[in-house]
Motif scaffolding. Sequence first.
Motif, PDB file in Angstrom:
ATOM      1  N   GLY A  89      -9.504  39.584  16.870  1.00  0.00           N
ATOM      2  CA  GLY A  89     -10.104  40.258  15.707  1.00  0.00           C
ATOM      3  C   GLY A  89     -11.494  40.800  15.986  1.00  0.00           C
ATOM      4  N   GLY A  90     -11.967  40.709  17.239  1.00  0.00           N
ATOM      5  CA  GLY A  90     -13.247  41.334  17.583  1.00  0.00           C
ATOM      6  C   GLY A  90     -14.377  40.343  17.817  1.00  0.00           C
ATOM      7  N   ILE A  91     -14.060  39.136  18.294  1.00  0.00           N
ATOM      8  CA  ILE A  91     -15.077  38.083  18.545  1.00  0.00           C
ATOM      9  C   ILE A  91     -15.928  37.925  17.282  1.00  0.00           C
ATOM     10  CG2 ILE A  91     -16.716  37.148  20.249  1.00  0.00           C
ATOM     11  CD1 ILE A  91     -14.095  38.094  21.522  1.00  0.00           C
ATOM     12  N   ARG A  92     -15.222  37.684  16.212  1.00  0.00           N
ATOM     13  CA  ARG A  92     -15.877  37.602  14.911  1.00  0.00           C
ATOM     14  C   ARG A  92     -15.996  36.137  14.483  1.00  0.00           C
ATOM     15  NH1 ARG A  92     -14.607  41.211   9.686  1.00  0.00           N
ATOM     16  NH2 ARG A  92     -15.942  40.043   8.307  1.00  0.00           N
ATOM     17  N   GLU A  93     -17.234  35.655  14.390  1.00  0.00           N
ATOM     18  CA  GLU A  93     -17.458  34.250  14.002  1.00  0.00           C
ATOM     19  C   GLU A  93     -17.331  34.122  12.505  1.00  0.00           C
ATOM     20  OE1 GLU A  93     -20.320  31.470  15.710  1.00  0.00           O
ATOM     21  OE2 GLU A  93     -21.249  33.222  16.629  1.00  0.00           O
ATOM     22  N   LEU A  94     -16.545  33.157  12.046  1.00  0.00           N
ATOM     23  CA  LEU A  94     -16.525  32.887  10.613  1.00  0.00           C
ATOM     24  C   LEU A  94     -17.750  32.034  10.286  1.00  0.00           C
ATOM     25  CD1 LEU A  94     -12.753  32.398   9.862  1.00  0.00           C
ATOM     26  CD2 LEU A  94     -14.124  34.450   9.964  1.00  0.00           C
ATOM     27  N   SER A  95     -18.243  32.158   9.059  1.00  0.00           N
ATOM     28  CA  SER A  95     -19.514  31.495   8.748  1.00  0.00           C
ATOM     29  C   SER A  95     -19.299  29.983   8.657  1.00  0.00           C
ATOM     30  CB  SER A  95     -20.065  32.016   7.421  1.00  0.00           C
ATOM     31  OG  SER A  95     -19.257  31.551   6.367  1.00  0.00           O
ATOM     32  N   PRO A  96     -20.332  29.212   9.037  1.00  0.00           N
ATOM     33  CA  PRO A  96     -20.230  27.751   8.893  1.00  0.00           C
ATOM     34  C   PRO A  96     -19.919  27.371   7.448  1.00  0.00           C
ATOM     35  CG  PRO A  96     -22.246  28.364  10.080  1.00  0.00           C
ATOM     36  CD  PRO A  96     -21.591  29.641   9.664  1.00  0.00           C
ATOM     37  N   ALA A  97     -20.489  28.114   6.480  1.00  0.00           N
ATOM     38  CA  ALA A  97     -20.249  27.782   5.061  1.00  0.00           C
ATOM     39  C   ALA A  97     -18.765  27.923   4.726  1.00  0.00           C
ATOM     40  CB  ALA A  97     -21.085  28.704   4.167  1.00  0.00           C
ATOM     41  N   PHE A  98     -18.122  28.974   5.267  1.00  0.00           N
ATOM     42  CA  PHE A  98     -16.691  29.191   4.998  1.00  0.00           C
ATOM     43  C   PHE A  98     -15.865  28.071   5.630  1.00  0.00           C
ATOM     44  CE2 PHE A  98     -12.567  31.127   6.178  1.00  0.00           C
ATOM     45  CZ  PHE A  98     -12.124  31.526   4.922  1.00  0.00           C
ATOM     46  N   LEU A  99     -16.201  27.731   6.879  1.00  0.00           N
ATOM     47  CA  LEU A  99     -15.422  26.699   7.574  1.00  0.00           C
ATOM     48  C   LEU A  99     -15.572  25.339   6.874  1.00  0.00           C
ATOM     49  CD1 LEU A  99     -16.165  27.736  11.273  1.00  0.00           C
ATOM     50  CD2 LEU A  99     -14.037  28.085  10.008  1.00  0.00           C
ATOM     51  N   ARG A 100     -16.781  25.063   6.391  1.00  0.00           N
ATOM     52  CA  ARG A 100     -16.990  23.782   5.695  1.00  0.00           C
ATOM     53  C   ARG A 100     -16.284  23.792   4.341  1.00  0.00           C
ATOM     54  NH1 ARG A 100     -22.886  24.154   7.334  1.00  0.00           N
ATOM     55  NH2 ARG A 100     -22.786  23.391   9.480  1.00  0.00           N
ATOM     56  N   ALA A 101     -16.360  24.929   3.646  1.00  0.00           N
ATOM     57  CA  ALA A 101     -15.679  25.034   2.350  1.00  0.00           C
ATOM     58  C   ALA A 101     -14.174  24.891   2.535  1.00  0.00           C
ATOM     59  CB  ALA A 101     -16.011  26.373   1.691  1.00  0.00           C
ATOM     60  N   ALA A 102     -13.654  25.454   3.625  1.00  0.00           N
ATOM     61  CA  ALA A 102     -12.210  25.349   3.905  1.00  0.00           C
ATOM     62  C   ALA A 102     -11.818  23.881   4.057  1.00  0.00           C
ATOM     63  CB  ALA A 102     -11.855  26.136   5.163  1.00  0.00           C
TER      64      ALA A 102
END
Length: 397
Positions: free
Chosen positions: A187-200
């Motif tokens: 997807g383009g070396i796109r980092e998901l945000s820490p906030a999103f990963l923690r919310a997940a």
Amino acid sequence: MDEGVMKTYARADEVFVDGFGAVLRDRDGRQFLDCLAGIAVSGLGHAHPALVEALRDQVGKIVHLSNLFRHPYTEDVATRLCRHTGMAAAFFTNSGTEAIECALKLARKAMHVRGTPARTAFVAVEGGFHGRSLGALSLTWSEKYRKPFQPLQAVTWVKPDDVEGLAQALRQQQAAAFVVEPIQGEGGIRELSPAFLRAARELCDETGTLLVHDEIQSGCGRTGRFLAAQHHDVTPDVVTLAKPIAAGLPMGVCLTTSAFADTFQKGEHGSTFAGGPLVCRAAQVFLDELDHGLLGNVGERGAEFRAGLEQLGRALPIVREVRGRGLLLGLRLHHSAEAAQKALYRQGLIVNCTAGDVLRIVPPFVITKAQVQDALACLRNVLAALPAPTEAQKEKS
Ligand SMILES: Cc1ncc(COP(=O)(O)O)c(C=O)c1O
């Protein structure tokens, strides 16, 4: 060329015959600096002496055994991977795709065990890539890959970093699993945000959904920690690994926590080839090297590479953004990265183009300080010679 081979790949003309470290050599003796590593696979580079020695030794003993019998290396590799990931049990596969299939089946079976077999749905992230089998392809975002094979499994898509959208999807769907790459590779070396990963993590706990991290591209040390999600202290229920794990031999793995370690019963999942003695010996060498300082090299060379790319970004108008961490790096341009990739290749630097406008840079973990500087010099020369983006291209990108 390509006689007798299905036409699924656009392949370069050169025929590569050997290599050493981060260098590849074609049959005319021309050397290339390999900053693609077989698409984020060859962590130990080419012809790593410890790997050569271990494989030679094992070929002379047993290559294949099947999982009906024991060899001395399965538990060693599995427990070391569990230690690195915080998981409790591993299922070995031959590829990343198969590791994802295992994760999907594990999530479905977990719902049966829990008495909620109607929870069959999956939630995934736009831009994600998880493989090409029918199950893994269902969770892969790209229309180009999916369309010729529809209908696929029903998947609910959420936008990257959209916590509200994810909350809605998980609460409405009562899904079996949410599958996400902490850093989207294809997807383009796109980092998901820490906030999103923690919310997940929190939302999966709240809704009883399994959280599956696909770390097939971002894992095994490529970002400087064993898992990319470890930079943010997020632990999934299931994690999938592959690519560099057996230093270029085909191995994938699906790992899970103690809560789900006994989900599959005997005979409910399997693989003829997976986890054989030869690939496990290779994985041991890879893990030994990581333990003996290779992870440090990833961190240091990654920081140098990133600093150099950022300098290029400041100097060259064609560069839009620098992405990634460790040795999982992307240089996003203001227009298609294809011409740049081809020009770099002609100059002897191997990278590839992903998500249209991103040059993906995923060298072997053994790349040296001097090779990082060589790669940066080549990038500077080639990118400086390409036409600067027009105002319209800048606006559009
Ligand atoms: C994040 C991710 N998941 C899954 C896969 C599929 O792995 P494989 O090609 O080994 O089947 C890939 C391959 O690029 C990947 O990057």
